[in-house]
Design a protein around this motif. Structure first.
Motif, PDB file in Angstrom:
ATOM      1  N   GLY A 126       0.799  -1.217   0.000  1.00 31.54           N
ATOM      2  CA  GLY A 126       0.000   0.000   0.000  1.00 31.54           C
ATOM      3  C   GLY A 126       0.828   1.262   0.000  1.00 31.54           C
ATOM      4  N   PRO A 127       0.154   2.423   0.013  1.00 35.13           N
ATOM      5  CA  PRO A 127       0.860   3.711  -0.034  1.00 35.13           C
ATOM      6  C   PRO A 127       1.561   4.010   1.282  1.00 35.13           C
ATOM      7  CG  PRO A 127      -1.470   4.073   0.311  1.00 35.13           C
ATOM      8  CD  PRO A 127      -1.307   2.594   0.063  1.00 35.13           C
ATOM      9  N   SER A 128       2.582   4.859   1.221  1.00 31.41           N
ATOM     10  CA  SER A 128       3.295   5.269   2.430  1.00 31.41           C
ATOM     11  C   SER A 128       3.888   6.653   2.216  1.00 31.41           C
ATOM     12  CB  SER A 128       4.404   4.269   2.777  1.00 31.41           C
ATOM     13  OG  SER A 128       5.355   4.205   1.730  1.00 31.41           O
ATOM     14  N   VAL A 129       4.032   7.401   3.294  1.00 35.87           N
ATOM     15  CA  VAL A 129       4.572   8.754   3.237  1.00 35.87           C
ATOM     16  C   VAL A 129       6.078   8.685   3.005  1.00 35.87           C
ATOM     17  CG1 VAL A 129       4.970  10.861   4.556  1.00 35.87           C
ATOM     18  CG2 VAL A 129       2.754   9.705   4.681  1.00 35.87           C
ATOM     19  N   LYS A 130       6.549   9.385   1.975  1.00 39.74           N
ATOM     20  CA  LYS A 130       7.967   9.345   1.615  1.00 39.74           C
ATOM     21  C   LYS A 130       8.644  10.710   1.727  1.00 39.74           C
ATOM     22  CE  LYS A 130       6.885   5.578  -1.538  1.00 39.74           C
ATOM     23  NZ  LYS A 130       6.903   5.063  -2.928  1.00 39.74           N
ATOM     24  N   VAL A 131       7.887  11.716   2.157  1.00 42.60           N
ATOM     25  CA  VAL A 131       8.416  13.069   2.359  1.00 42.60           C
ATOM     26  C   VAL A 131       7.937  13.548   3.723  1.00 42.60           C
ATOM     27  CG1 VAL A 131       8.601  13.650  -0.094  1.00 42.60           C
ATOM     28  CG2 VAL A 131       6.425  13.996   1.089  1.00 42.60           C
ATOM     29  N   LEU A 133       5.584  15.364   6.530  1.00 44.69           N
ATOM     30  CA  LEU A 133       4.153  15.140   6.697  1.00 44.69           C
ATOM     31  C   LEU A 133       3.294  16.148   5.945  1.00 44.69           C
ATOM     32  CD1 LEU A 133       2.196  13.244   8.179  1.00 44.69           C
ATOM     33  CD2 LEU A 133       2.173  14.889  10.066  1.00 44.69           C
ATOM     34  N   HIS A 134       3.617  17.432   6.041  1.00 48.39           N
ATOM     35  CA  HIS A 134       2.779  18.455   5.417  1.00 48.39           C
ATOM     36  C   HIS A 134       2.899  18.419   3.893  1.00 48.39           C
ATOM     37  CE1 HIS A 134       1.726  20.009   9.286  1.00 48.39           C
ATOM     38  NE2 HIS A 134       2.987  20.295   9.599  1.00 48.39           N
ATOM     39  N   THR A 135       4.087  18.139   3.391  1.00 49.56           N
ATOM     40  CA  THR A 135       4.248  17.995   1.934  1.00 49.56           C
ATOM     41  C   THR A 135       3.434  16.811   1.427  1.00 49.56           C
ATOM     42  OG1 THR A 135       6.471  18.950   2.017  1.00 49.56           O
ATOM     43  CG2 THR A 135       5.901  17.670   0.057  1.00 49.56           C
ATOM     44  N   ALA A 136       3.479  15.719   2.181  1.00 54.98           N
ATOM     45  CA  ALA A 136       2.708  14.528   1.808  1.00 54.98           C
ATOM     46  C   ALA A 136       1.220  14.828   1.810  1.00 54.98           C
ATOM     47  CB  ALA A 136       3.021  13.387   2.767  1.00 54.98           C
ATOM     48  N   ALA A 137       0.756  15.532   2.844  1.00 55.09           N
ATOM     49  CA  ALA A 137      -0.671  15.862   2.932  1.00 55.09           C
ATOM     50  C   ALA A 137      -1.097  16.744   1.763  1.00 55.09           C
ATOM     51  CB  ALA A 137      -0.954  16.565   4.257  1.00 55.09           C
ATOM     52  N   MET A 138      -0.274  17.728   1.426  1.00 52.31           N
ATOM     53  CA  MET A 138      -0.589  18.599   0.305  1.00 52.31           C
ATOM     54  C   MET A 138      -0.599  17.816  -1.004  1.00 52.31           C
ATOM     55  SD  MET A 138       1.273  22.152  -0.867  1.00 52.31           S
ATOM     56  CE  MET A 138       0.870  22.906   0.706  1.00 52.31           C
ATOM     57  N   ALA A 139       0.375  16.936  -1.169  1.00 55.57           N
ATOM     58  CA  ALA A 139       0.456  16.142  -2.395  1.00 55.57           C
ATOM     59  C   ALA A 139      -0.770  15.259  -2.553  1.00 55.57           C
ATOM     60  CB  ALA A 139       1.726  15.289  -2.387  1.00 55.57           C
ATOM     61  N   GLU A 140      -1.171  14.586  -1.486  1.00 58.12           N
ATOM     62  CA  GLU A 140      -2.333  13.696  -1.567  1.00 58.12           C
ATOM     63  C   GLU A 140      -3.610  14.490  -1.824  1.00 58.12           C
ATOM     64  OE1 GLU A 140      -3.730   9.751  -1.682  1.00 58.12           O
ATOM     65  OE2 GLU A 140      -1.682  10.515  -1.518  1.00 58.12           O
ATOM     66  N   GLY A 141      -3.699  15.680  -1.229  1.00 56.02           N
ATOM     67  CA  GLY A 141      -4.863  16.529  -1.476  1.00 56.02           C
ATOM     68  C   GLY A 141      -4.933  17.008  -2.915  1.00 56.02           C
ATOM     69  N   VAL A 142      -3.797  17.445  -3.458  1.00 56.19           N
ATOM     70  CA  VAL A 142      -3.769  17.930  -4.841  1.00 56.19           C
ATOM     71  C   VAL A 142      -4.043  16.798  -5.821  1.00 56.19           C
ATOM     72  CG1 VAL A 142      -2.279  18.884  -6.642  1.00 56.19           C
ATOM     73  CG2 VAL A 142      -2.247  19.876  -4.342  1.00 56.19           C
ATOM     74  N   SER A 181       4.187   9.117  -6.951  1.00 57.90           N
ATOM     75  CA  SER A 181       4.885   7.938  -6.434  1.00 57.90           C
ATOM     76  C   SER A 181       5.993   8.278  -5.445  1.00 57.90           C
ATOM     77  CB  SER A 181       5.465   7.116  -7.590  1.00 57.90           C
ATOM     78  OG  SER A 181       6.385   7.890  -8.332  1.00 57.90           O
ATOM     79  N   THR A 182       6.618   9.434  -5.590  1.00 59.25           N
ATOM     80  CA  THR A 182       7.708   9.810  -4.692  1.00 59.25           C
ATOM     81  C   THR A 182       7.234  10.610  -3.493  1.00 59.25           C
ATOM     82  OG1 THR A 182       8.147  11.788  -6.018  1.00 59.25           O
ATOM     83  CG2 THR A 182       9.404   9.804  -6.560  1.00 59.25           C
ATOM     84  N   TYR A 183       5.925  10.822  -3.372  1.00 59.38           N
ATOM     85  CA  TYR A 183       5.383  11.593  -2.256  1.00 59.38           C
ATOM     86  C   TYR A 183       4.620  10.718  -1.268  1.00 59.38           C
ATOM     87  CZ  TYR A 183       6.482  15.751  -5.020  1.00 59.38           C
ATOM     88  OH  TYR A 183       7.138  16.725  -5.725  1.00 59.38           O
ATOM     89  N   THR A 184       3.558  10.088  -1.746  1.00 64.73           N
ATOM     90  CA  THR A 184       2.680   9.337  -0.835  1.00 64.73           C
ATOM     91  C   THR A 184       2.306   7.952  -1.354  1.00 64.73           C
ATOM     92  OG1 THR A 184       0.739  10.344  -1.862  1.00 64.73           O
ATOM     93  CG2 THR A 184       1.634  11.432   0.079  1.00 64.73           C
TER      94      THR A 184
END
Length: 247
Positions: A126-131, A133-142, A181-184
């Motif tokens: 499954g998916p996992s945070v690779k950056v 926390l806030h960058t990951a959250a923004m990436a997943e939201g966008v 792929s490199t974010y979340t």
């Protein structure tokens, strides 16, 4: 009473469909490797194989979802269509559907983990945070905003049959998965992310809810608002009252 019964039926359909989706979608990596090796393609051409697999799954699950009364395997899709005014959901039905989708995802993740051949198990997880926390959250939201808007436009506004729409959805999905792929991971599906987080004992963390639930829901709702703004139905012009002819 009838509304409550309908909400329960929708939740049961979602649980079944999400179980099946997580189980099948988790094999995309292994299927891509197996098919690409069998037909002898490498590099960028493997993306054609992946897109074809995704398109096939979307086509099949669209058909199954209709059989199950409009079931969905993605909470953000449910939210986006509700916020865009394109579904018959209520707050009650969504309150039941989201936990059902999460439970179905857990079942699907556990099931595929048990039956996947050992040589391909490293492709699960499954998916996992690779950056951070806030960058990951923004990436997943966008990313969820983009896929939700794409789904709304393709399903509602783009002309064409189911095959055309399915292929467009598959291309949009694969493109955004590669981009994130490199974010979340990415997930763009809170239920899928929760299912794998449960298997990996990360389901009750702030990271899980912040990155894979809160921000994707915000992205889906904003996508629905943008869709309504861009594709608002034209207002019907009022007919001028007829005047009586002078006698």
């Amino acid at each position: 009473m009838a509304g409550a019964v309908g909400a329960v039926k929708a939740a049961i359909g979602d649980a079944i469909l999400t179980f099946m989706w997580v189980f099948c979608a988790s094999t995309i990596g292994a299927l891509t490797y197996f098919i690409s090796t069998w037909i002898g393609v490498q590099g960028p051409l493997t993306l054609v194989v992946t897109t074809s697999i995704v398109a096939t799954l979307v086509f099949i699950f669209t058909f199954i979802g209709e059989i199950l009364g409009g079931a969905s395997f993605n909470p953000t899709g449910t939210v986006a269509f509700y916020a865009a005014g394109l579904s018959r959901d209520s707050l009650l039905s969504m309150a039941l559907r989201f936990p059902a989708q999460a439970a179905g995802a857990v079942g699907g993740a556990i099931a595929i983990s048990e039956v996947m051949p050992s040589q391909y198990k490293h492709m699960l997880g499954g998916p996992s945070v690779k950056v951070d926390l806030h960058t990951a959250a923004m990436a997943e939201g966008v990313l969820t905003f983009l896929i939700s808007l794409a789904v709304l436009v393709i399903i509602v506004r783009i002309p064409g049959g189911i095959l055309v729409k399915t292929w467009l959805l598959a291309m949009a999905t694969v493109t955004l998965v590669i981009a994130g792929s490199t974010y979340t991971g990415p997930s763009m599906n809170p239920a899928n992310a929760f299912g794998w987080a449960y298997v990996n004992q990360r389901h009750n963390t702030w990271e899980q809810f912040y990155v894979y639930w809160i921000c994707p829901f915000i992205g889906a709702i904003v996508a629905a608002w943008v869709f309504k703004l861009l594709f608002a139905p034209p207002e019907k012009q009022k007919k001028a009252p007829k005047t009586r002819k002078a006698e």
